[in-house]
Design an enzyme around this catalytic site. Structure first.
Site, PDB file in Angstrom:
ATOM      1  CB  SER A   1      59.026  18.645  79.110  1.00  0.00           C
ATOM      2  OG  SER A   1      59.264  19.175  80.400  1.00  0.00           O
TER       3      SER A   1
ATOM      4  CD  GLU B   1      52.687  24.141  81.212  1.00  0.00           C
ATOM      5  OE1 GLU B   1      53.350  23.469  82.035  1.00  0.00           O
ATOM      6  OE2 GLU B   1      51.950  25.075  81.556  1.00  0.00           O
TER       7      GLU B   1
ATOM      8  CB  THR C   1      47.534  24.044  80.551  1.00  0.00           C
ATOM      9  OG1 THR C   1      46.992  24.809  79.477  1.00  0.00           O
ATOM     10  CG2 THR C   1      48.995  24.391  80.750  1.00  0.00           C
TER      11      THR C   1
ATOM     12  CB  ALA D   1      39.582  25.686  86.765  1.00  0.00           C
TER      13      ALA D   1
ATOM     14  CG  HIS E   1      48.899  20.104  82.454  1.00  0.00           C
ATOM     15  ND1 HIS E   1      49.382  21.275  82.971  1.00  0.00           N
ATOM     16  CD2 HIS E   1      49.896  19.588  81.701  1.00  0.00           C
ATOM     17  CE1 HIS E   1      50.626  21.469  82.553  1.00  0.00           C
ATOM     18  NE2 HIS E   1      50.964  20.457  81.772  1.00  0.00           N
TER      19      HIS E   1
ATOM     20  NE  ARG F   1      44.053  24.731  94.379  1.00  0.00           N
ATOM     21  CZ  ARG F   1      44.302  25.808  95.107  1.00  0.00           C
ATOM     22  NH1 ARG F   1      44.215  25.743  96.423  1.00  0.00           N
ATOM     23  NH2 ARG F   1      44.661  26.945  94.541  1.00  0.00           N
ATOM     24  N   GLY F   2      44.502  23.207  90.300  1.00  0.00           N
ATOM     25  CA  GLY F   2      43.888  24.245  89.467  1.00  0.00           C
ATOM     26  C   GLY F   2      43.409  25.399  90.318  1.00  0.00           C
ATOM     27  CG  ASP F   3      44.717  28.699  90.685  1.00  0.00           C
ATOM     28  OD1 ASP F   3      44.777  28.405  91.891  1.00  0.00           O
ATOM     29  OD2 ASP F   3      45.709  28.860  89.962  1.00  0.00           O
TER      30      ASP F   3
ATOM     31  CE  LYS G   1      51.658  19.076  95.175  1.00  0.00           C
ATOM     32  NZ  LYS G   1      51.282  20.245  94.320  1.00  0.00           N
TER      33      LYS G   1
ATOM     34  CG  PHE H   1      51.267  34.625  84.809  1.00  0.00           C
ATOM     35  CD1 PHE H   1      49.977  34.211  85.111  1.00  0.00           C
ATOM     36  CD2 PHE H   1      52.222  33.670  84.515  1.00  0.00           C
ATOM     37  CE1 PHE H   1      49.654  32.873  85.130  1.00  0.00           C
ATOM     38  CE2 PHE H   1      51.915  32.322  84.529  1.00  0.00           C
ATOM     39  CZ  PHE H   1      50.623  31.926  84.835  1.00  0.00           C
TER      40      PHE H   1
ATOM     41  CG  HIS I   1      57.966  21.935  82.153  1.00  0.00           C
ATOM     42  ND1 HIS I   1      57.428  20.908  81.408  1.00  0.00           N
ATOM     43  CD2 HIS I   1      56.949  22.805  82.362  1.00  0.00           C
ATOM     44  CE1 HIS I   1      56.134  21.143  81.183  1.00  0.00           C
ATOM     45  NE2 HIS I   1      55.830  22.304  81.745  1.00  0.00           N
TER      46      HIS I   1
HETATM   47  P1  FAD Z   1      47.974  21.912  95.695  1.00  0.00           P
HETATM   48  O1  FAD Z   1      49.147  21.001  95.725  1.00  0.00           O
HETATM   49  O2  FAD Z   1      46.660  21.358  96.137  1.00  0.00           O
HETATM   50  O3  FAD Z   1      48.355  23.187  96.570  1.00  0.00           O
HETATM   51  C1  FAD Z   1      47.534  24.340  96.599  1.00  0.00           C
HETATM   52  C2  FAD Z   1      47.632  25.041  97.962  1.00  0.00           C
HETATM   53  O4  FAD Z   1      47.011  24.235  98.963  1.00  0.00           O
HETATM   54  C3  FAD Z   1      49.060  25.274  98.461  1.00  0.00           C
HETATM   55  O5  FAD Z   1      49.070  26.490  99.159  1.00  0.00           O
HETATM   56  C4  FAD Z   1      49.319  24.093  99.391  1.00  0.00           C
HETATM   57  O6  FAD Z   1      50.267  24.408 100.411  1.00  0.00           O
HETATM   58  C5  FAD Z   1      47.938  23.844  99.985  1.00  0.00           C
HETATM   59  N1  FAD Z   1      47.687  22.412 100.214  1.00  0.00           N
HETATM   60  C6  FAD Z   1      48.016  21.387  99.398  1.00  0.00           C
HETATM   61  N2  FAD Z   1      47.590  20.222  99.905  1.00  0.00           N
HETATM   62  C7  FAD Z   1      46.966  20.518 101.069  1.00  0.00           C
HETATM   63  C8  FAD Z   1      46.301  19.735 102.054  1.00  0.00           C
HETATM   64  N3  FAD Z   1      46.195  18.411 101.892  1.00  0.00           N
HETATM   65  N4  FAD Z   1      45.777  20.366 103.113  1.00  0.00           N
HETATM   66  C9  FAD Z   1      45.874  21.702 103.255  1.00  0.00           C
HETATM   67  N5  FAD Z   1      46.497  22.500 102.359  1.00  0.00           N
HETATM   68  C10 FAD Z   1      47.035  21.921 101.271  1.00  0.00           C
HETATM   69  N6  FAD Z   1      46.500  25.276  86.596  1.00  0.00           N
HETATM   70  C11 FAD Z   1      45.473  24.873  85.815  1.00  0.00           C
HETATM   71  O7  FAD Z   1      44.318  25.248  86.051  1.00  0.00           O
HETATM   72  N7  FAD Z   1      45.688  24.040  84.740  1.00  0.00           N
HETATM   73  C12 FAD Z   1      46.918  23.580  84.413  1.00  0.00           C
HETATM   74  O8  FAD Z   1      47.074  22.834  83.445  1.00  0.00           O
HETATM   75  C13 FAD Z   1      48.027  23.979  85.239  1.00  0.00           C
HETATM   76  N8  FAD Z   1      49.274  23.524  84.997  1.00  0.00           N
HETATM   77  C14 FAD Z   1      50.299  23.843  85.858  1.00  0.00           C
HETATM   78  C15 FAD Z   1      51.559  23.273  85.659  1.00  0.00           C
HETATM   79  C16 FAD Z   1      52.612  23.560  86.529  1.00  0.00           C
HETATM   80  C17 FAD Z   1      53.949  22.911  86.297  1.00  0.00           C
HETATM   81  C18 FAD Z   1      52.410  24.476  87.606  1.00  0.00           C
HETATM   82  C19 FAD Z   1      53.547  24.822  88.527  1.00  0.00           C
HETATM   83  C20 FAD Z   1      51.159  25.038  87.809  1.00  0.00           C
HETATM   84  C21 FAD Z   1      50.085  24.729  86.962  1.00  0.00           C
HETATM   85  N9  FAD Z   1      48.805  25.240  87.157  1.00  0.00           N
HETATM   86  C22 FAD Z   1      47.763  24.853  86.340  1.00  0.00           C
HETATM   87  C23 FAD Z   1      48.543  26.167  88.262  1.00  0.00           C
HETATM   88  C24 FAD Z   1      48.069  25.432  89.541  1.00  0.00           C
HETATM   89  O9  FAD Z   1      46.828  24.819  89.307  1.00  0.00           O
HETATM   90  C25 FAD Z   1      47.971  26.480  90.645  1.00  0.00           C
HETATM   91  O10 FAD Z   1      49.247  26.878  91.029  1.00  0.00           O
HETATM   92  C26 FAD Z   1      47.120  26.066  91.839  1.00  0.00           C
HETATM   93  O11 FAD Z   1      46.884  27.238  92.622  1.00  0.00           O
HETATM   94  C27 FAD Z   1      47.759  25.035  92.753  1.00  0.00           C
HETATM   95  O12 FAD Z   1      47.809  23.813  92.164  1.00  0.00           O
HETATM   96  P2  FAD Z   1      48.600  22.599  92.886  1.00  0.00           P
HETATM   97  O13 FAD Z   1      48.345  21.393  92.106  1.00  0.00           O
HETATM   98  O14 FAD Z   1      49.976  22.989  93.200  1.00  0.00           O
HETATM   99  O15 FAD Z   1      47.728  22.543  94.266  1.00  0.00           O
END
Ligand code: FAD
Length: 281
Positions: free
Chosen positions: A12, A14, A45, A48, A73, A103-105, A161, A212, A262
């Protein structure tokens, strides 16, 4: 790695949704080239707080209209449940069946974190609202997420997840294959049995990549960082070394049973298609 070998390979590409008419045109050109490689899907993507909501959807619809599969996404940070419900309804109304849930940032200075704190809550919310309508991919981190308290907790959070209903995972990019193999083995021990597809970042612009990588916690190995840095403005040498290193990485990953690749294309076709051709895919 044994459990990964059971999954069919998925390739895939992105994109991010372009901001300007020139960006839209450039992406169309890139897409035409990459579509010829027949990826399983393109993903787009999502900013946030829904900042790219319309552009993400527009890009996905354009890709679908051209006859390729596309997965938008969705991210939960800075959004309410109501906002997310509306986005899911919009995706569903357009017949979209595949999403990447994150989750996003939060951008610095953002007012609100939103109602869902972590991606596992987003996956559970999507399943509760839409049942099995969507295939859901999530992110994972072979070199661990920069905010994780420790490696084991991060792995446990990834498992949440999957337990919440995710079907597959795409990794953050990495240049150290051992980190991926170890991560996959640890997942296997925890009983995680979804495809974990390596995310691949071709190397184009070194300073951008270094910036990055520092923020997302992906390591550029010291030898590689120093060599790339040493090339300075010599874009041809950076390109040559980057292509060699990333092609070797992909080839090693696939040979050891990775269930596809990917590519983070950065909306450009050239490096990704060159790697693709070198791999003989
Ligand atoms: P989470 O899975 O929520 O994890 C984030 C942090 O919280 C980790 O440190 C984890 O250990 C901790 N955590 C998770 N769950 C819990 C819980 N239940 N309790 C306590 N701690 C917890 N960003 C964007 O804004 N838009 C995009 O389209 C986008 N696409 C992406 C695609 C890919 C393939 C990847 C790898 C990243 C992408 N990102 C994107 C970046 C991503 O949003 C960031 O890396 C963000 O900081 C974490 O997202 P996550 O979904 O992994 O979060």
């Amino acid at each position: 790695m044994d459990s990964q070998k059971r999954h069919p390979r998925t390739f895939s590409f992105e994109f991010f949704p372009p901001k300007t008419p020139e960006g839209v045109e450039k992406l169309r050109t890139a897409r035409r080239t990459l579509a010829q490689l027949r990826p399983k899907f393109f993903s787009v993507t999502y900013g946030a707080g829904g900042s790219t909501r319309e552009r993400t959807l527009e890009t996905v619809l354009e890709i679908q209209a051209e006859g390729s599969a596309a997965a938008p996404h969705i991210s939960c940070v800075g959004s309410s449940r109501e906002d997310l419900r509306a986005v899911l309804a919009q995706y569903k109304a357009h017949g979209i069946r595949h999403i990447v849930a994150l989750r996003g940032d939060l951008p610095s200075g953002a007012a609100s974190a939103g109602e869902l704190r972590h991606a596992n809550e987003l996956v559970a919310f999507i399943r509760k609202e839409t049942g099995d309508w969507f295939r859901i991919d999530v992110a994972c981190y072979p070199e661990f997420h920069p905010q994780a308290r420790n490696a084991d907790e991060d792995l446990g959070n990834f498992k949440r997840k999957i337990e919440a209903g995710a079907n597959a995972a795409i990794t953050q990019y990495f240049y150290n294959a051992d980190a991926y193999f170890r991560f996959v083995d640890d997942c296997e021990v925890l009983g995680i049995d979804v495809p974990i597809v390596p995310g691949i970042m071709p190397i184009g612009n070194f300073s951008q990549l270094a910036r990055f990588s520092d923020s997302c916690g992906a390591e550029i190995p010291r030898w590689l960082r120093l060599k790339l840095q040493g090339y300075g403005d010599d874009a041809a040498s950076i390109r040559r070394l980057g292509l060699d290193v990333v092609t070797e990485l992909c080839s090693h990953l696939l040979a050891q049973g990775a269930p596809g690749l990917h590519f983070y294309t950065m909306n450009r076709a050239e490096l990704t298609s060159e790697i693709w051709h070198r791999l003989g895919l």
